[in-house]
Design a protein around this motif. Structure first.
Motif, PDB file in Angstrom:
ATOM      1  N   GLY A  40       0.772  -1.289  -0.045  1.00 35.14           N
ATOM      2  CA  GLY A  40      -0.186   0.094   0.043  1.00 35.14           C
ATOM      3  C   GLY A  40       0.727   1.372  -0.079  1.00 35.14           C
ATOM      4  N   LEU A  41       0.539   2.001  -0.738  1.00 33.11           N
ATOM      5  CA  LEU A  41       1.301   3.355  -1.022  1.00 33.11           C
ATOM      6  C   LEU A  41       0.395   4.586  -0.470  1.00 33.11           C
ATOM      7  N   VAL A  42       0.798   5.012   0.581  1.00 29.00           N
ATOM      8  CA  VAL A  42      -0.153   6.221   1.493  1.00 29.00           C
ATOM      9  C   VAL A  42       0.570   7.396   1.424  1.00 29.00           C
ATOM     10  N   ALA A  43      -0.254   8.292   0.828  1.00 25.10           N
ATOM     11  CA  ALA A  43       0.167   9.889   0.796  1.00 25.10           C
ATOM     12  C   ALA A  43      -1.077  10.485   0.612  1.00 25.10           C
ATOM     13  N   PRO A  44      -0.868  11.803   1.182  1.00 26.47           N
ATOM     14  CA  PRO A  44      -1.969  12.812   0.701  1.00 26.47           C
ATOM     15  C   PRO A  44      -1.980  13.252  -0.875  1.00 26.47           C
ATOM     16  N   SER A  45      -2.857  13.968  -1.269  1.00 24.16           N
ATOM     17  CA  SER A  45      -3.161  14.517  -2.675  1.00 24.16           C
ATOM     18  C   SER A  45      -2.001  15.407  -2.773  1.00 24.16           C
ATOM     19  N   GLY A  46      -1.073  15.191  -3.907  1.00 20.57           N
ATOM     20  CA  GLY A  46      -0.145  16.171  -4.269  1.00 20.57           C
ATOM     21  C   GLY A  46       1.004  15.889  -3.745  1.00 20.57           C
ATOM     22  N   ALA A  47       1.329  14.591  -2.868  1.00 18.11           N
ATOM     23  CA  ALA A  47       2.733  14.487  -2.491  1.00 18.11           C
ATOM     24  C   ALA A  47       3.483  13.584  -3.404  1.00 18.11           C
ATOM     25  N   GLY A  48       2.859  13.305  -4.771  1.00 22.15           N
ATOM     26  CA  GLY A  48       3.753  12.703  -5.834  1.00 22.15           C
ATOM     27  C   GLY A  48       3.311  11.263  -5.931  1.00 22.15           C
ATOM     28  N   LYS A  49       2.162  10.459  -5.309  1.00 20.14           N
ATOM     29  CA  LYS A  49       2.130   9.179  -5.538  1.00 20.14           C
ATOM     30  C   LYS A  49       1.880   8.850  -7.128  1.00 20.14           C
ATOM     31  N   SER A  50       0.930   9.834  -7.661  1.00 20.42           N
ATOM     32  CA  SER A  50       0.657   9.514  -9.108  1.00 20.42           C
ATOM     33  C   SER A  50       1.768   9.705  -9.951  1.00 20.42           C
ATOM     34  N   THR A  51       2.744  10.326  -9.585  1.00 19.53           N
ATOM     35  CA  THR A  51       4.002  10.520 -10.489  1.00 19.53           C
ATOM     36  C   THR A  51       4.849   9.420 -10.169  1.00 19.53           C
ATOM     37  N   LEU A  52       4.932   9.028  -8.911  1.00 20.30           N
ATOM     38  CA  LEU A  52       5.559   7.845  -8.628  1.00 20.30           C
ATOM     39  C   LEU A  52       4.874   6.542  -9.438  1.00 20.30           C
ATOM     40  N   LEU A  53       3.860   6.443  -9.481  1.00 20.95           N
ATOM     41  CA  LEU A  53       3.160   5.053 -10.355  1.00 20.95           C
ATOM     42  C   LEU A  53       3.392   5.344 -11.693  1.00 20.95           C
ATOM     43  N   HIS A  54       3.361   6.533 -12.185  1.00 22.06           N
ATOM     44  CA  HIS A  54       3.650   6.778 -13.622  1.00 22.06           C
ATOM     45  C   HIS A  54       5.103   6.288 -14.176  1.00 22.06           C
ATOM     46  N   ILE A  55       5.960   6.402 -13.162  1.00 26.81           N
ATOM     47  CA  ILE A  55       7.324   6.396 -13.343  1.00 26.81           C
ATOM     48  C   ILE A  55       7.664   4.933 -13.299  1.00 26.81           C
ATOM     49  N   ALA A  56       6.800   4.330 -12.434  1.00 25.96           N
ATOM     50  CA  ALA A  56       6.947   2.881 -12.036  1.00 25.96           C
ATOM     51  C   ALA A  56       6.224   1.992 -13.363  1.00 25.96           C
TER      52      ALA A  56
END
Length: 227
Positions: A40-56
């Motif tokens: 599970g990747l937990v982070a508030p909006s704007g923290a960069g989780k979508s960016t991380l998933l797109h790179i992954a």
């Protein structure tokens, strides 16, 4: 230990917004995702989780660091090789289902397989099996507009699994659903993941859902730390 299905090593990403200060979203983020593991990747909006998933998921590139899929380092690889890996080895699920409105549930799931060279009959047979596994086989010939939100998202899960990927990346997959439906749909996703031995990195705001995964990480200052 065998090569992880996904390895992120020292991933950095900075955006230049045209303002005096650049925005450093990821600062040395690292993670190894083992075969069959759900994180599970937990982070508030704007923290960069979508960016991380797109790179992954090879939809974006890092400024620095390395992404490896099933032991293959992707730094310097051609766009063609990255596209092949993305099509064959990675499944994506988003908060919104993004199903094609003019096609039925069966057709939406079959399309990725047809694009990958699977014969139509075989693609439809697998699509029906996937729909049955999440309890919506009776909705196979309905278009997305005729499906409930939970049904739409379960169809989206099936589409992500269509080509038998090794890795599932999910960005708030139940974030658009009410709590009761969210719990049911997440259960369907976890059943599908466990039955196939898939590895998954799932971003969520919901700590109760995150607690049902094998382990949890959070983005803190652009780095990944255990939760």
């Amino acid at each position: 230990m065998n090569d992880p299905v996904l390895s992120l090593s020292g991933i950095t990403k900075t955006y230049n917004t045209g303002q005096p200060n650049e925005i450093a979203v990821l600062r040395g983020a690292s993670l190894d995702l083992a075969r069959g593991e759900v994180v599970g990747l937990v982070a508030p909006s704007g923290a960069g989780k979508s960016t991380l998933l797109h790179i992954a998921g090879l939809l974006d590139t890092a400024d620095a660091g390395e992404v490896s899929i099933a032991g293959e380092a992707l730094g310097g690889k051609s766009d063609r090789r990255r596209t092949i890996l993305r099509r064959q080895e990675i499944g994506f699920v988003y908060q919104f289902h993004h199903l094609l409105p003019e096609f039925t549930a069966l057709e939406n799931i079959s399309l990725p397989m047809l694009a990958n060279g699977t014969a139509k009959d075989a693609a439809e047979t697998r699509a029906l099996q996937l729909l049955a596994s999440v309890g919506v086989e009776s909705r196979a010939h309905h278009r997305p507009a005729a499906l409930s939100g939970g049904e739409q998202q379960r169809v989206a899960f099936c589409r992500a699994m269509a080509n038998g990927p090794k890795l599932l990346l999910a960005d708030e997959p139940t974030g658009n659903l009410d709590p009761g439906t969210s719990d049911t749909v997440f259960g369907a996703l976890m059943t599908l993941v466990r039955e196939t031995g898939l590895s998954a990195l799932i971003a969520t705001h919901n700590l109760e859902l995150a607690a049902r995964m094998d382990r949890r990480v959070r983005l803190d200052g652009g780095a990944l730390v255990p939760l």
